[in-house]
Design an enzyme around this catalytic site. Structure first.
Site, PDB file in Angstrom:
ATOM      1  N   CYS A  53      -1.942   1.293  11.226  1.00 33.51           N
ATOM      2  CA  CYS A  53      -1.054   2.446  11.439  1.00 33.51           C
ATOM      3  C   CYS A  53      -1.882   3.707  11.710  1.00 33.51           C
ATOM      4  O   CYS A  53      -2.865   3.962  11.017  1.00 33.51           O
ATOM      5  CB  CYS A  53      -0.157   2.649  10.219  1.00 33.51           C
ATOM      6  SG  CYS A  53       1.056   3.972  10.465  1.00 33.51           S
ATOM      7  N   CYS A  60      -1.564   4.991   1.427  1.00 34.78           N
ATOM      8  CA  CYS A  60      -1.187   3.754   2.125  1.00 34.78           C
ATOM      9  C   CYS A  60      -2.372   2.902   2.563  1.00 34.78           C
ATOM     10  O   CYS A  60      -3.218   3.358   3.341  1.00 34.78           O
ATOM     11  CB  CYS A  60      -0.319   4.092   3.333  1.00 34.78           C
ATOM     12  SG  CYS A  60       0.301   2.588   4.139  1.00 34.78           S
ATOM     13  N   CYS A  97      14.621  -6.648   3.574  1.00 27.25           N
ATOM     14  CA  CYS A  97      14.111  -5.484   4.292  1.00 27.25           C
ATOM     15  C   CYS A  97      12.836  -5.845   5.048  1.00 27.25           C
ATOM     16  O   CYS A  97      11.941  -6.483   4.495  1.00 27.25           O
ATOM     17  CB  CYS A  97      13.832  -4.348   3.311  1.00 27.25           C
ATOM     18  SG  CYS A  97      13.453  -2.792   4.143  1.00 27.25           S
ATOM     19  N   CYS A 129      17.916  -4.735   6.172  1.00 23.94           N
ATOM     20  CA  CYS A 129      17.361  -3.387   6.110  1.00 23.94           C
ATOM     21  C   CYS A 129      16.055  -3.371   6.894  1.00 23.94           C
ATOM     22  O   CYS A 129      15.380  -4.394   6.996  1.00 23.94           O
ATOM     23  CB  CYS A 129      17.113  -3.026   4.639  1.00 23.94           C
ATOM     24  SG  CYS A 129      16.259  -1.457   4.382  1.00 23.94           S
TER      25      CYS A 129
END
Length: 322
Positions: A53, A60, A97, A129
């Site tokens: 990312c 994270c 999810c 989700c």
């Protein structure tokens, strides 16, 4: 008790700072007004695209700029994801999810694939989700048309502390995505993380933002930071159970209809600590041995906890069945 969207910070601070046993009692009372005591929704969160990312979220392990040992994987195949959804349903989950480590959704083949995943999971009778980063109004509508039930997009912390944690997108970006999700008539899941070095005023600030949205989120995850080696927050001390209890109980009182989700950090809590969180108004958990890439108690451990505390799993789409 009336549902309010005009809470002041001072009112929320007064609730948050009550003597903890009084706070728990009030939250438990509100919980019983709006929900069935002892009923907990079991959700599964699967990382369908891991790592790499471009964002700099300080907590994270999936940020490409940190060396955390997370191996980047491209988007999973639809069939593989549906198999995981079936396994989750068989293990007792009623919400599934799918998370992708993207900054934002792009209109490309990967998004088309996610649309197919949403359609497939929807046919399994699970609340479906996604958490895919920032969404445009058009993308939100596409997901809704495919059968998406809920969208997770956390605020993470207060607006004041936000720049200490993330610089690659703004707080307003997050609020805009929540508005796009709401306008598409998708259920909103939004909460945050404690234990990142924020002060109590930041925790209260985040709750104030959530509780003064035009409509409260249907789901409010309360996460305790799980420090990951290689991230800027790797040395943060563990959050105490009483800090979690204060967050959960305050969220329960000011957003009584919401599912308050005891989320990340559960792996570091014993049975008694988790029981206090349920007592304080938590009525949802994530099951499975991983939350995206961070450890989580396994299904067997959770089944033992449900038996010990005599908790019942909540069925899917319950509010539509009433």
């Amino acid at each position: 008790m009336t549902i309010r969207n005009n809470w002041t910070r001072e009112e929320i601070a007064a609730i948050y700072n009550k003597p903890v046993l009084d706070l728990m009692y009030e939250a438990a009372t509100v919980h019983r007004q709006y929900h069935q005591a002892g009923e907990v929704q079991v959700c599964t969160l699967l990382s369908v695209k891991t790592g790499g990312c471009p964002e700099d979220c300080a907590y994270c392990p999936q940020a490409a700029r940190y060396n955390t040992g997370v191996t980047a994987h491209k988007l999973m195949e639809v069939g593989e994801v549906l198999q995981k959804a079936v396994e989750a349903r068989e293990a007792g989950s009623t919400r599934f999810c799918m998370g992708a480590a993207w900054r934002e959704v792009r209109d490309n083949r990967d998004f088309d694939k996610v649309i197919e995943m949403v359609k497939g999971v929807n046919t399994l009778g699970l609340e479906v989700c996604c958490t895919l980063g920032m969404l445009s109004p058009e993308q939100a509508q596409k997901l809704k048309d495919a059968g998406l039930y809920a969208y997770n997009h956390n605020l993470d912390t207060s607006e004041n502390f936000y720049d200490d944690i993330i610089t690659t997108r703004t707080y307003q970006d997050r609020l805009d995505t929540l508005e796009n999700v709401r306008k598409a008539n998708i259920s909103v899941c939004s909460g945050g993380i404690i234990g990142m070095g924020e002060g109590e005023e930041d925790r209260i600030g985040m709750l104030h933002t959530l509780a003064t949205l035009p409509q409260h989120p249907e789901s409010v995850p309360v996460n305790a930071l799980v420090p990951v080696e290689g991230t800027p927050l790797e040395d943060q001390p563990k959050v105490s159970v009483w800090e979690m209890v204060r967050m959960i109980a305050t969220a329960r009182i000011i957003m009584p209809h919401a599912m308050v989700r005891l989320s990340a950090g559960r792996v570091r809590m014993n049975l008694e600590e988790q029981a206090l969180c349920f007592m304080a108004g938590a009525n949802s958990i994530f099951a499975g041995d991983k939350l995206l890439t961070t450890p989580n108690p396994g299904y067997i451990k959770d089944q033992e906890m449900f038996q010990m505390l005599q908790l019942r799993p909540r069925q899917a789409y319950k509010e539509q069945l009433v």
